[in-house]
Design a protein around this motif. Structure first.
Motif, PDB file in Angstrom:
ATOM      1  N   PRO A  29       0.787  -1.232   0.000  1.00 38.62           N
ATOM      2  CA  PRO A  29       0.000   0.000   0.000  1.00 38.62           C
ATOM      3  C   PRO A  29       0.821   1.284   0.000  1.00 38.62           C
ATOM      4  CG  PRO A  29      -0.054  -1.017   2.153  1.00 38.62           C
ATOM      5  CD  PRO A  29       0.641  -1.984   1.245  1.00 38.62           C
ATOM      6  N   ASP A  30       2.119   1.233   0.317  1.00 34.95           N
ATOM      7  CA  ASP A  30       2.993   2.415   0.309  1.00 34.95           C
ATOM      8  C   ASP A  30       2.413   3.595   1.081  1.00 34.95           C
ATOM      9  OD1 ASP A  30       4.956   1.158  -1.227  1.00 34.95           O
ATOM     10  OD2 ASP A  30       4.008   1.740  -3.103  1.00 34.95           O
ATOM     11  N   PRO A  31       2.052   3.405   2.361  1.00 37.21           N
ATOM     12  CA  PRO A  31       1.489   4.531   3.118  1.00 37.21           C
ATOM     13  C   PRO A  31       2.547   5.588   3.425  1.00 37.21           C
ATOM     14  CG  PRO A  31       1.877   2.677   4.570  1.00 37.21           C
ATOM     15  CD  PRO A  31       2.174   2.200   3.174  1.00 37.21           C
ATOM     16  N   THR A  32       2.138   6.843   3.365  1.00 38.13           N
ATOM     17  CA  THR A  32       2.994   7.963   3.722  1.00 38.13           C
ATOM     18  C   THR A  32       2.102   9.044   4.312  1.00 38.13           C
ATOM     19  OG1 THR A  32       4.651   9.557   2.918  1.00 38.13           O
ATOM     20  CG2 THR A  32       2.889   8.967   1.397  1.00 38.13           C
ATOM     21  N   GLY A  33       2.644   9.816   5.217  1.00 37.52           N
ATOM     22  CA  GLY A  33       1.869  10.887   5.817  1.00 37.52           C
ATOM     23  C   GLY A  33       2.777  11.812   6.590  1.00 37.52           C
ATOM     24  N   GLU A  34       2.263  13.000   6.865  1.00 36.65           N
ATOM     25  CA  GLU A  34       3.059  13.993   7.572  1.00 36.65           C
ATOM     26  C   GLU A  34       2.133  14.888   8.382  1.00 36.65           C
ATOM     27  OE1 GLU A  34       6.286  14.582   8.644  1.00 36.65           O
ATOM     28  OE2 GLU A  34       7.058  15.057   6.659  1.00 36.65           O
ATOM     29  N   VAL A  35       2.623  15.279   9.540  1.00 31.24           N
ATOM     30  CA  VAL A  35       1.895  16.212  10.397  1.00 31.24           C
ATOM     31  C   VAL A  35       2.480  17.599  10.192  1.00 31.24           C
ATOM     32  CG1 VAL A  35       1.331  16.833  12.774  1.00 31.24           C
ATOM     33  CG2 VAL A  35       1.430  14.430  12.101  1.00 31.24           C
ATOM     34  N   GLY A  36       1.624  18.570   9.915  1.00 33.55           N
ATOM     35  CA  GLY A  36       2.044  19.953   9.784  1.00 33.55           C
ATOM     36  C   GLY A  36       1.532  20.773  10.947  1.00 33.55           C
ATOM     37  N   ARG A  37       1.597  22.062  10.790  1.00 35.30           N
ATOM     38  CA  ARG A  37       1.177  22.970  11.857  1.00 35.30           C
ATOM     39  C   ARG A  37      -0.282  22.745  12.262  1.00 35.30           C
ATOM     40  NH1 ARG A  37       2.925  29.068  11.331  1.00 35.30           N
ATOM     41  NH2 ARG A  37       4.833  27.868  11.223  1.00 35.30           N
ATOM     42  N   ASN A  38      -1.181  22.601  11.266  1.00 35.37           N
ATOM     43  CA  ASN A  38      -2.606  22.466  11.557  1.00 35.37           C
ATOM     44  C   ASN A  38      -3.268  21.256  10.920  1.00 35.37           C
ATOM     45  OD1 ASN A  38      -2.835  25.005  13.018  1.00 35.37           O
ATOM     46  ND2 ASN A  38      -2.463  25.965  11.031  1.00 35.37           N
ATOM     47  N   TRP A  96      -1.320   9.740   2.404  1.00 28.93           N
ATOM     48  CA  TRP A  96      -1.476   9.231   1.046  1.00 28.93           C
ATOM     49  C   TRP A  96      -1.138   7.759   1.088  1.00 28.93           C
ATOM     50  CZ3 TRP A  96       0.683  12.572  -3.506  1.00 28.93           C
ATOM     51  CH2 TRP A  96       0.220  12.094  -4.724  1.00 28.93           C
ATOM     52  N   VAL A  97      -2.060   6.923   0.656  1.00 31.35           N
ATOM     53  CA  VAL A  97      -1.848   5.482   0.598  1.00 31.35           C
ATOM     54  C   VAL A  97      -1.967   5.065  -0.855  1.00 31.35           C
ATOM     55  CG1 VAL A  97      -2.593   3.216   1.412  1.00 31.35           C
ATOM     56  CG2 VAL A  97      -2.743   5.202   2.930  1.00 31.35           C
ATOM     57  N   ASN A  98      -0.850   4.796  -1.455  1.00 32.38           N
ATOM     58  CA  ASN A  98      -0.621   4.454  -2.842  1.00 32.38           C
ATOM     59  C   ASN A  98      -1.362   5.330  -3.849  1.00 32.38           C
ATOM     60  OD1 ASN A  98       0.526   3.147  -5.085  1.00 32.38           O
ATOM     61  ND2 ASN A  98       0.845   1.357  -3.828  1.00 32.38           N
ATOM     62  N   LEU A  99      -2.630   5.134  -4.077  1.00 30.25           N
ATOM     63  CA  LEU A  99      -3.319   5.878  -5.135  1.00 30.25           C
ATOM     64  C   LEU A  99      -4.287   6.937  -4.627  1.00 30.25           C
ATOM     65  CD1 LEU A  99      -4.113   2.862  -7.516  1.00 30.25           C
ATOM     66  CD2 LEU A  99      -2.080   4.331  -7.488  1.00 30.25           C
ATOM     67  N   SER A 100      -4.482   7.020  -3.288  1.00 29.08           N
ATOM     68  CA  SER A 100      -5.466   7.945  -2.727  1.00 29.08           C
ATOM     69  C   SER A 100      -4.886   8.710  -1.544  1.00 29.08           C
ATOM     70  CB  SER A 100      -6.696   7.183  -2.231  1.00 29.08           C
ATOM     71  OG  SER A 100      -7.314   6.491  -3.287  1.00 29.08           O
ATOM     72  N   PHE A 101      -5.319   9.965  -1.401  1.00 27.85           N
ATOM     73  CA  PHE A 101      -4.874  10.781  -0.275  1.00 27.85           C
ATOM     74  C   PHE A 101      -6.077  11.375   0.445  1.00 27.85           C
ATOM     75  CE2 PHE A 101      -5.543  14.012  -3.426  1.00 27.85           C
ATOM     76  CZ  PHE A 101      -5.895  15.155  -2.722  1.00 27.85           C
ATOM     77  N   ALA A 102      -5.827  11.810   1.680  1.00 26.61           N
ATOM     78  CA  ALA A 102      -6.850  12.490   2.467  1.00 26.61           C
ATOM     79  C   ALA A 102      -6.171  13.541   3.336  1.00 26.61           C
ATOM     80  CB  ALA A 102      -7.622  11.498   3.335  1.00 26.61           C
ATOM     81  N   ILE A 103      -6.936  14.579   3.696  1.00 27.06           N
ATOM     82  CA  ILE A 103      -6.429  15.659   4.538  1.00 27.06           C
ATOM     83  C   ILE A 103      -7.301  15.721   5.791  1.00 27.06           C
ATOM     84  CG2 ILE A 103      -6.012  18.147   4.700  1.00 27.06           C
ATOM     85  CD1 ILE A 103      -5.708  18.121   1.597  1.00 27.06           C
ATOM     86  N   TYR A 104      -6.627  15.759   6.942  1.00 27.01           N
ATOM     87  CA  TYR A 104      -7.291  15.782   8.234  1.00 27.01           C
ATOM     88  C   TYR A 104      -6.836  17.015   9.014  1.00 27.01           C
ATOM     89  CZ  TYR A 104      -7.816  10.778   7.209  1.00 27.01           C
ATOM     90  OH  TYR A 104      -8.109   9.577   6.623  1.00 27.01           O
ATOM     91  N   ASP A 105      -7.656  17.421   9.996  1.00 26.30           N
ATOM     92  CA  ASP A 105      -7.144  18.415  10.942  1.00 26.30           C
ATOM     93  C   ASP A 105      -6.337  17.650  11.994  1.00 26.30           C
ATOM     94  OD1 ASP A 105      -8.917  17.417  12.905  1.00 26.30           O
ATOM     95  OD2 ASP A 105     -10.310  19.084  12.690  1.00 26.30           O
ATOM     96  N   ARG A 106      -5.703  18.355  12.905  1.00 27.75           N
ATOM     97  CA  ARG A 106      -4.817  17.695  13.864  1.00 27.75           C
ATOM     98  C   ARG A 106      -5.558  16.897  14.923  1.00 27.75           C
ATOM     99  NH1 ARG A 106       0.993  19.971  14.622  1.00 27.75           N
ATOM    100  NH2 ARG A 106       0.758  18.548  16.354  1.00 27.75           N
ATOM    101  N   THR A 107      -6.882  17.022  14.969  1.00 28.95           N
ATOM    102  CA  THR A 107      -7.658  16.187  15.882  1.00 28.95           C
ATOM    103  C   THR A 107      -8.086  14.886  15.218  1.00 28.95           C
ATOM    104  OG1 THR A 107      -9.815  17.146  15.309  1.00 28.95           O
ATOM    105  CG2 THR A 107      -8.538  18.249  17.064  1.00 28.95           C
ATOM    106  N   GLY A 108      -7.807  14.737  13.911  1.00 22.19           N
ATOM    107  CA  GLY A 108      -8.166  13.526  13.189  1.00 22.19           C
ATOM    108  C   GLY A 108      -9.454  13.617  12.407  1.00 22.19           C
ATOM    109  N   ARG A 109     -10.057  14.787  12.345  1.00 27.84           N
ATOM    110  CA  ARG A 109     -11.306  14.973  11.598  1.00 27.84           C
ATOM    111  C   ARG A 109     -10.990  15.081  10.108  1.00 27.84           C
ATOM    112  NH1 ARG A 109     -14.415  19.820  10.369  1.00 27.84           N
ATOM    113  NH2 ARG A 109     -12.735  20.920  11.434  1.00 27.84           N
ATOM    114  N   LEU A 110     -11.648  14.247   9.301  1.00 24.92           N
ATOM    115  CA  LEU A 110     -11.448  14.254   7.860  1.00 24.92           C
ATOM    116  C   LEU A 110     -11.959  15.556   7.266  1.00 24.92           C
ATOM    117  CD1 LEU A 110     -10.613  12.664   5.286  1.00 24.92           C
ATOM    118  CD2 LEU A 110     -12.973  11.824   5.202  1.00 24.92           C
ATOM    119  N   LEU A 111     -11.098  16.276   6.541  1.00 22.22           N
ATOM    120  CA  LEU A 111     -11.472  17.537   5.899  1.00 22.22           C
ATOM    121  C   LEU A 111     -11.643  17.401   4.390  1.00 22.22           C
ATOM    122  CD1 LEU A 111      -8.974  19.897   7.765  1.00 22.22           C
ATOM    123  CD2 LEU A 111     -11.380  19.461   8.320  1.00 22.22           C
ATOM    124  N   TYR A 112     -10.909  16.442   3.788  1.00 19.84           N
ATOM    125  CA  TYR A 112     -10.969  16.257   2.334  1.00 19.84           C
ATOM    126  C   TYR A 112     -10.552  14.833   1.996  1.00 19.84           C
ATOM    127  CZ  TYR A 112     -10.175  16.867  -2.646  1.00 19.84           C
ATOM    128  OH  TYR A 112     -10.235  16.744  -4.017  1.00 19.84           O
TER     129      TYR A 112
END
Length: 169
Positions: free
Chosen positions: A9-18, A23-39
């Motif tokens: 699956p080639d998972p990758t991810g990074e925590v930023g300021r907010n 991104w897991v192989n072919l799909s990505f998602a954006i969360y806030d720092r509390t874990g709430r899915l934003l996109y």
């Protein structure tokens, strides 16, 4: 199992300021720092929608997510492997601000016409973005390592940027 049924699956991810971007192989998602899915989840090549070329039309995976804390920006990448006369590409997008839900500057770098750029890994440094890859001739025969440097300053400004590529084989 995973959303795209791709192995590995080639998972990758990074925590930023907010935010947290995953991104897991072919799909990505954006969360806030509390874990709430934003996109998302959305196809990886969504970053290059409207850009044209192989980065927009293909979604080949081997993703990278980096948070450039020196600039409060995001850098994401995946390869595009049409091969043949179209060559092998590294698609890179850099966020215009620290918000990964906003605008992105998009780039398509052809790494080589015959050597596939497999298993890409990136480093963020004040004077550039740096890439290492495993190279495969014609996409299947081991051909050593490759390395590249990208003009970070230009990419952070959304300007045309160059790549210097080294075939280390």
């Amino acid at each position: 199992s995973n959303r795209n049924a791709v192995s590995p699956p080639d998972p990758t991810g990074e925590v930023g300021r907010n935010h947290y971007v995953q991104w897991v192989n072919l799909s990505f998602a954006i969360y806030d720092r509390t874990g709430r899915l934003l996109y998302g989840p959305a196809n990886g090549n969504t970053f290059w929608k409207g850009f044209g070329g192989t980065c927009e039309t293909r979604n080949d995976g081997d993703p990278i997510v980096q948070y450039d804390q020196l600039a409060d920006r995001w850098m994401v990448s995946q390869f595009s492997l049409p091969g043949g006369s179209a060559g092998y590409h590294q698609c890179i997008a850099v966020s215009a601000t620290g918000d990964p839900l906003g605008a992105w500057y998009r780039y398509d770098f052809m790494t080589d016409s015959t050597l596939m750029n497999d298993y890409p890994k990136f480093g963020v440094w004040p004077n550039g973005y740096y890439l290492s890859v495993n190279q495969f001739s014609g996409g299947s025969t081991w051909a050593g390592a490759g390395a590249a440097a990208f003009e970070r300053e230009a990419m952070l400004a959304g300007l045309p940027a160059r790549m210097v590529y080294f075939d280390l084989y």
